[in-house]
Write a protein that holds these residues in place. Sequence first.
Motif, mmCIF file in Angstrom:
data_model
loop_
_atom_site.group_PDB
_atom_site.id
_atom_site.type_symbol
_atom_site.label_atom_id
_atom_site.label_comp_id
_atom_site.label_asym_id
_atom_site.label_seq_id
_atom_site.Cartn_x
_atom_site.Cartn_y
_atom_site.Cartn_z
ATOM 1 N N GLU A 73 1.852 -10.306 20.503
ATOM 2 C CA GLU A 73 2.403 -11.003 19.348
ATOM 3 C C GLU A 73 3.637 -10.272 18.836
ATOM 4 N N ALA A 74 4.650 -11.031 18.560
ATOM 5 C CA ALA A 74 5.875 -10.459 18.022
ATOM 6 C C ALA A 74 5.650 -10.108 16.556
ATOM 7 N N PRO A 75 6.267 -9.036 16.081
ATOM 8 C CA PRO A 75 6.090 -8.698 14.669
ATOM 9 C C PRO A 75 6.665 -9.806 13.781
ATOM 10 N N VAL A 76 5.981 -10.021 12.696
ATOM 11 C CA VAL A 76 6.389 -11.079 11.774
ATOM 12 C C VAL A 76 7.573 -10.592 10.957
ATOM 13 N N LYS A 77 8.602 -11.394 10.896
ATOM 14 C CA LYS A 77 9.789 -11.046 10.106
ATOM 15 C C LYS A 77 9.619 -11.606 8.708
ATOM 16 N N LEU A 78 9.733 -10.717 7.751
ATOM 17 C CA LEU A 78 9.582 -11.125 6.358
ATOM 18 C C LEU A 78 10.950 -11.266 5.708
ATOM 19 N N SER A 79 11.003 -12.127 4.740
ATOM 20 C CA SER A 79 12.244 -12.274 3.983
ATOM 21 C C SER A 79 11.901 -12.644 2.556
ATOM 22 N N GLY A 80 12.815 -12.420 1.684
ATOM 23 C CA GLY A 80 12.656 -12.835 0.290
ATOM 24 C C GLY A 80 11.603 -12.047 -0.453
ATOM 25 N N LEU A 81 10.713 -12.756 -1.131
ATOM 26 C CA LEU A 81 9.714 -12.140 -1.989
ATOM 27 C C LEU A 81 8.674 -11.344 -1.207
ATOM 28 N N ALA A 82 8.316 -11.827 -0.025
ATOM 29 C CA ALA A 82 7.322 -11.115 0.782
ATOM 30 C C ALA A 82 7.853 -9.752 1.214
ATOM 31 N N LEU A 83 9.129 -9.699 1.582
ATOM 32 C CA LEU A 83 9.742 -8.440 1.975
ATOM 33 C C LEU A 83 9.818 -7.485 0.786
ATOM 34 N N ALA A 84 10.166 -7.987 -0.363
ATOM 35 C CA ALA A 84 10.244 -7.159 -1.569
ATOM 36 C C ALA A 84 8.876 -6.600 -1.925
ATOM 37 N N LYS A 85 7.825 -7.420 -1.803
ATOM 38 C CA LYS A 85 6.469 -6.958 -2.101
ATOM 39 C C LYS A 85 6.043 -5.877 -1.112
ATOM 40 N N GLN A 86 6.383 -6.054 0.172
ATOM 41 C CA GLN A 86 6.018 -5.067 1.176
ATOM 42 C C GLN A 86 6.696 -3.730 0.884
ATOM 43 N N ARG A 87 7.957 -3.751 0.519
ATOM 44 C CA ARG A 87 8.679 -2.517 0.201
ATOM 45 C C ARG A 87 8.098 -1.847 -1.043
ATOM 46 N N ARG A 88 7.756 -2.649 -2.061
ATOM 47 C CA ARG A 88 7.184 -2.106 -3.288
ATOM 48 C C ARG A 88 5.834 -1.432 -2.997
ATOM 49 N N ASP A 89 5.007 -2.082 -2.188
ATOM 50 C CA ASP A 89 3.708 -1.503 -1.837
ATOM 51 C C ASP A 89 3.869 -0.212 -1.035
ATOM 52 N N ALA A 90 4.860 -0.168 -0.149
ATOM 53 C CA ALA A 90 5.096 1.043 0.644
ATOM 54 C C ALA A 90 5.517 2.193 -0.254
ATOM 55 N N ARG A 91 6.390 1.902 -1.248
ATOM 56 C CA ARG A 91 6.801 2.947 -2.201
ATOM 57 C C ARG A 91 5.616 3.431 -3.016
ATOM 58 N N ALA A 92 4.759 2.517 -3.440
ATOM 59 C CA ALA A 92 3.580 2.893 -4.230
ATOM 60 C C ALA A 92 2.636 3.774 -3.416
ATOM 61 N N ARG A 93 2.447 3.425 -2.148
ATOM 62 C CA ARG A 93 1.583 4.250 -1.280
ATOM 63 C C ARG A 93 2.172 5.636 -1.098
ATOM 64 N N LYS A 94 3.479 5.694 -0.918
ATOM 65 C CA LYS A 94 4.153 6.979 -0.722
ATOM 66 C C LYS A 94 4.020 7.846 -1.975
ATOM 67 N N ARG A 95 4.177 7.242 -3.143
ATOM 68 C CA ARG A 95 4.033 7.992 -4.395
ATOM 69 C C ARG A 95 2.606 8.470 -4.597
ATOM 70 N N SER A 96 1.642 7.627 -4.264
ATOM 71 C CA SER A 96 0.249 8.010 -4.480
ATOM 72 C C SER A 96 -0.158 9.136 -3.516
#
Length: 111
Positions: A73-96
């Motif tokens: 399966e090819a990786p799913v390309k995100l755009s818009g709000l989904a991409l922003a949410k993914q980046r926000r969650d990654a930052r939160a995980r990194k901070r925690s």
Amino acid sequence: MNKLLPGFSEGFPVALRVWLVFLLCLVLLGYSVPFSIVVGAVGGIAGGWVVAWWNSKDKPKEAPSEPQDEPEEAPVKLSGLALAKQRRDARARKRSQKSSVPLTGLFNRSK
């Protein structure tokens, strides 16, 4: 004998020499002749086997390739709000992860 020990034909002359050396040494040390013959033969076979193994040319075995029934399966390309949410969650995980280790920033200089 070649069927039992493949590649032994290269080590056969060495096996005969080792057997003879063992035989003569054991007889000179005072052991009986039949014992010297048997132990010398065992030593000769072992020595010939080692020499044949040492001189053998082994080819690396190839792993059988398994046919893939399902395409990966090819990786799913995100755009818009989904991409922003993914980046926000990654930052939160990194901070925690940083804050879960005590005293990590205690000795860091602030600029």
